[in-house]
Write a protein that holds these residues in place. Structure first.
Motif, PDB file in Angstrom:
ATOM      1  N   UNK A 190     -54.246  81.968 -64.849  1.00 31.18           N
ATOM      2  CA  UNK A 190     -52.916  81.576 -64.400  1.00 31.18           C
ATOM      3  C   UNK A 190     -51.885  82.270 -65.265  1.00 31.18           C
ATOM      4  N   UNK A 191     -51.079  83.119 -64.635  1.00 30.35           N
ATOM      5  CA  UNK A 191     -50.125  83.928 -65.384  1.00 30.35           C
ATOM      6  C   UNK A 191     -48.899  83.118 -65.767  1.00 30.35           C
ATOM      7  N   UNK A 219     -42.204  87.001 -55.653  1.00 24.99           N
ATOM      8  CA  UNK A 219     -43.436  86.231 -55.810  1.00 24.99           C
ATOM      9  C   UNK A 219     -44.174  86.724 -57.051  1.00 24.99           C
ATOM     10  N   UNK A 220     -44.789  85.789 -57.772  1.00 20.97           N
ATOM     11  CA  UNK A 220     -45.512  86.139 -58.994  1.00 20.97           C
ATOM     12  C   UNK A 220     -46.971  86.496 -58.748  1.00 20.97           C
ATOM     13  N   UNK A 221     -47.537  85.965 -57.674  1.00 22.53           N
ATOM     14  CA  UNK A 221     -48.934  86.246 -57.379  1.00 22.53           C
ATOM     15  C   UNK A 221     -49.186  86.398 -55.891  1.00 22.53           C
ATOM     16  N   UNK A 222     -50.030  87.376 -55.544  1.00 21.02           N
ATOM     17  CA  UNK A 222     -50.444  87.608 -54.161  1.00 21.02           C
ATOM     18  C   UNK A 222     -51.965  87.763 -54.191  1.00 21.02           C
ATOM     19  N   UNK A 223     -52.668  86.804 -53.619  1.00 24.65           N
ATOM     20  CA  UNK A 223     -54.123  86.789 -53.761  1.00 24.65           C
ATOM     21  C   UNK A 223     -54.778  86.377 -52.446  1.00 24.65           C
ATOM     22  N   UNK A 224     -55.902  87.016 -52.137  1.00 27.94           N
ATOM     23  CA  UNK A 224     -56.569  86.744 -50.874  1.00 27.94           C
ATOM     24  C   UNK A 224     -57.037  85.318 -50.720  1.00 27.94           C
ATOM     25  N   UNK A 266     -37.593  85.836 -39.819  1.00 32.72           N
ATOM     26  CA  UNK A 266     -38.579  86.721 -40.430  1.00 32.72           C
ATOM     27  C   UNK A 266     -38.525  86.523 -41.943  1.00 32.72           C
ATOM     28  N   UNK A 267     -39.690  86.462 -42.564  1.00 33.84           N
ATOM     29  CA  UNK A 267     -39.737  86.297 -44.010  1.00 33.84           C
ATOM     30  C   UNK A 267     -40.592  87.395 -44.631  1.00 33.84           C
ATOM     31  N   UNK A 268     -40.063  87.989 -45.699  1.00 35.24           N
ATOM     32  CA  UNK A 268     -40.731  89.077 -46.404  1.00 35.24           C
ATOM     33  C   UNK A 268     -40.904  88.711 -47.874  1.00 35.24           C
ATOM     34  N   UNK A 269     -42.043  89.036 -48.414  1.00 36.08           N
ATOM     35  CA  UNK A 269     -42.247  88.970 -49.860  1.00 36.08           C
ATOM     36  C   UNK A 269     -42.041  90.373 -50.417  1.00 36.08           C
ATOM     37  N   UNK A 270     -41.166  90.494 -51.403  1.00 38.16           N
ATOM     38  CA  UNK A 270     -40.928  91.785 -52.053  1.00 38.16           C
ATOM     39  C   UNK A 270     -41.505  91.708 -53.462  1.00 38.16           C
ATOM     40  N   UNK A 271     -42.518  92.509 -53.709  1.00 38.18           N
ATOM     41  CA  UNK A 271     -43.221  92.443 -54.993  1.00 38.18           C
ATOM     42  C   UNK A 271     -43.982  93.738 -55.209  1.00 38.18           C
ATOM     43  N   UNK A 301     -53.119  88.403 -58.529  1.00 35.87           N
ATOM     44  CA  UNK A 301     -52.628  87.488 -59.550  1.00 35.87           C
ATOM     45  C   UNK A 301     -52.510  86.092 -58.947  1.00 35.87           C
ATOM     46  N   UNK A 302     -52.755  85.077 -59.765  1.00 35.96           N
ATOM     47  CA  UNK A 302     -52.694  83.690 -59.315  1.00 35.96           C
ATOM     48  C   UNK A 302     -51.833  82.900 -60.279  1.00 35.96           C
ATOM     49  N   UNK A 303     -50.930  82.083 -59.742  1.00 38.24           N
ATOM     50  CA  UNK A 303     -50.079  81.229 -60.547  1.00 38.24           C
ATOM     51  C   UNK A 303     -50.286  79.760 -60.174  1.00 38.24           C
TER      52      UNK A 303
END
Length: 251
Positions: A62-63, A172-177, A201-206, A213-215
């Motif tokens: 967890x970051x 977003x701090x984490x993007x994980x499958x 429409x919603x977009x994550x910019x990262x 990464x997982x938070x």
């Protein structure tokens, strides 16, 4: 195959699939079960995986959250490219939500020539820069989070509930499958989740460092938001496009 090559293969497979089986690795690496077991034990000793019955699973760390100044100094070039691409999705007369974050912040200079644009944000620094560019801006009210200069809390949440957006852009701090989109702070996560649900429409910019990464707090499943990011390696591109639409800024 050399030991280092086997270790790299195992770790890459874990990154993509979260768990590995000894029998599968024996076949894929063309080596003995005892060699696979030794490899898994060595990687476990290095803190890179956890042995389970019949195989191994990925370790999730967890970051912790950096301060705004620390975040803004990382991956600056990639963030500017992502900001430019994300801003290209905004059109005249849009009403957009800009989440607090260093990558959404980089969108702002590219929004200055869009006519009749209204921006709602929970970022104190964002509001300051938006008004410098004479962009119509609404800053949510509420408590200021000192580390990130984000507005959080029940006052901001209740205000945000009354708004609707053409488009929402979330940091977003984490993007994980397996765990989806995550962030460290429960109150920020609640605002992100609400803002995402209030938009057409919603977009994550990262940038690409946020992948795998997982938070602490889950915001959403991957399929609910599109992602605007920097260049991904081939394996990540193949994996994550199974779950959501991805635009890469520097292809």
């Amino acid at each position: 195959m050399l030991t280092e090559e086997r270790h790299a293969y195992i770790l890459d497979k874990l990154k993509r699939e979260n768990t590995v089986k000894i029998k599968d690795l024996e076949s894929e690496l063309n080596c003995s079960i005892s060699t696979v077991r030794r490899d898994l034990s060595e990687l476990e000793e290095q803190g890179l995986l956890t042995r389970v019955h019949g195989g191994a699973k990925r370790i999730y760390t967890l970051n912790t959250e950096l301060e705004m100044k620390e975040k803004s100094s990382k991956n600056i070039h990639e963030k500017k490219q992502i900001g430019a691409l994300a801003a290209s999705f905004v059109t005249a007369e849009d009403i957009i939500y800009l989440d607090a974050g260093t990558t959404t912040y980089e969108m702002i200079p590219f929004l200055k020539d869009i006519k009749d644009l209204l921006v709602v944000t929970n970022g104190v620094n964002h509001a300051d820069l938006l008004t410098d560019y004479n962009i119509s801006t609404v800053l949510l009210g509420g408590q200021i989070k000192m580390r990130t200069k984000a507005i959080i809390g029940s006052v901001a949440f209740k205000q945000l509930e009354t708004y609707g957006f053409s488009k929402t852009f979330l940091g977003m701090n984490g993007i994980d499958g397996e765990f989806g989109y995550t962030t460290p702070d429960p109150e920020e996560a609640a605002l992100k989740r609400l803002a995402g649900s209030q938009a057409n429409q919603t977009y994550v910019v990262a940038d690409s460092t946020k992948f795998h990464k997982v938070n602490f707090v889950k915001v959403s499943e991957l399929e609910n938001y599109a992602v605007i990011t920097s260049r991904l390696d081939e394996s990540d591109r193949a994996q994550f496009t199974n779950w959501t639409k991805i635009w890469e800024a520097n292809q």
